[in-house]
Design an enzyme around this catalytic site. Structure first.
Site, short mmCIF file in Angstrom:
data_model
loop_
_atom_site.label_atom_id
_atom_site.label_comp_id
_atom_site.label_asym_id
_atom_site.label_seq_id
_atom_site.Cartn_x
_atom_site.Cartn_y
_atom_site.Cartn_z
N LYS A 110 -4.00 11.45 38.98
CA LYS A 110 -4.00 11.06 37.56
C LYS A 110 -5.02 9.96 37.28
CE LYS A 110 0.41 9.88 37.44
NZ LYS A 110 0.87 10.13 38.82
N ARG A 148 7.79 7.98 32.29
CA ARG A 148 8.35 8.46 33.55
C ARG A 148 9.84 8.73 33.45
NH1 ARG A 148 4.11 5.70 37.04
NH2 ARG A 148 4.40 6.42 39.16
N ARG A 199 -4.96 7.20 50.89
CA ARG A 199 -5.19 6.15 49.90
C ARG A 199 -4.74 4.79 50.43
NH1 ARG A 199 -2.90 6.89 43.84
NH2 ARG A 199 -0.97 6.10 44.72
N ARG A 241 -2.51 -0.22 49.29
CA ARG A 241 -1.28 -0.37 48.51
C ARG A 241 -0.07 -0.25 49.41
NH1 ARG A 241 -1.33 3.31 43.12
NH2 ARG A 241 0.91 3.19 43.51
N ARG A 247 9.53 7.65 46.21
CA ARG A 247 8.77 7.85 44.96
C ARG A 247 8.75 9.33 44.59
NH1 ARG A 247 3.41 5.23 46.65
NH2 ARG A 247 2.60 5.67 44.57
#
Ligand code: AMP
Length: 190
Positions: free
Chosen positions: A14, A89, A128, A134, A146
């Site tokens: 996204k 969300r 990532r 992160r 998640r």
């Protein structure tokens, strides 16, 4: 004004796609995840409240998230259109967004979901984690949570907009440019 929700599980691309859409269409990009990371990085009261939820891979409570989002939208209400990335969300967030848009004489034109399966998501988030560092990408339990939260709390938002005939799904796997091309086709058809 064209207002778009870019939808999909964590790691579906996204953020990457939103940045490319901003270049092409001049949208104003709002990523609630980026906003929370900024708040956490600056140790603001909101950042400190959000931290425990984000580190566990849970959603930050609606009240905090909606308030933060509203302030950002209202401060930028003269833009060409918004891309909402990572918001809404939950269905209460979708309700709040619709009310906010209505109060501005606007509406959400389309929700476009990037379809990516769980294995691909886990691989992408692990990659990532190496590049962006992160913490919520690096920990496999957080990642799994998640994904579970996405399925349980967030996928109903797809149905919420499907009810108004505004939801569509595109293949989120392939090269970044391929996915971008599919998104542009959807937007050009609006
Ligand atoms: P993201 O960068 O969009 O994956 O968001 C990172 C984290 O920020 C999420 O796992 C949530 O903990 C939190 N977050 C971002 N957007 C929202 C939202 N709309 N509602 C609740 N929590 C959010």
């Amino acid at each position: 004004m064209v207002n778009l929700i870019l939808f999909g599980p964590p790691g579906s691309g996204k953020g990457t796609q939103a940045k490319m859409l901003v270049e092409k269409y001049n949208f104003y990009h709002i990523s609630t995840g980026d906003m929370f990371r900024y708040e956490m990085g600056n140790n603001t009261p909101l950042g400190l409240k959000a931290k425990e939820y984000i580190h566990a891979g849970n959603l930050v409570p609606d009240s905090l998230t909606i308030e933060m989002l509203k302030a950002r939208v209202i401060a930028n209400k003269d833009v060409y259109g918004f891309i909402f990335d990572g918001f809404p969300r939950t269905t209460p967030q979708a309700d709040a967004l619709d009310q906010l848009m209505n109060s501005m004489g606007q509406n959400v034109n389309k929700l476009i979901a990037l379809d990516v399966d769980d294995n691909e998501i886990i691989n992408r988030l692990q990659e990532r984690a190496k590049v962006q560092g992160r913490a919520d990408d690096a920990n496999i339990e957080t990642v799994q949570n998640r994904i579970d939260v996405y399925k349980k709390n967030t996928t109903p938002v797809f149905d919420y907009y499907a009810h108004f005939d505004k939801s569509t799904k595109i293949e989120g796997v392939g090269s970044i440019d391929d996915v971008f091309g599919r998104l542009c086709t959807e937007i050009d058809n609006l």
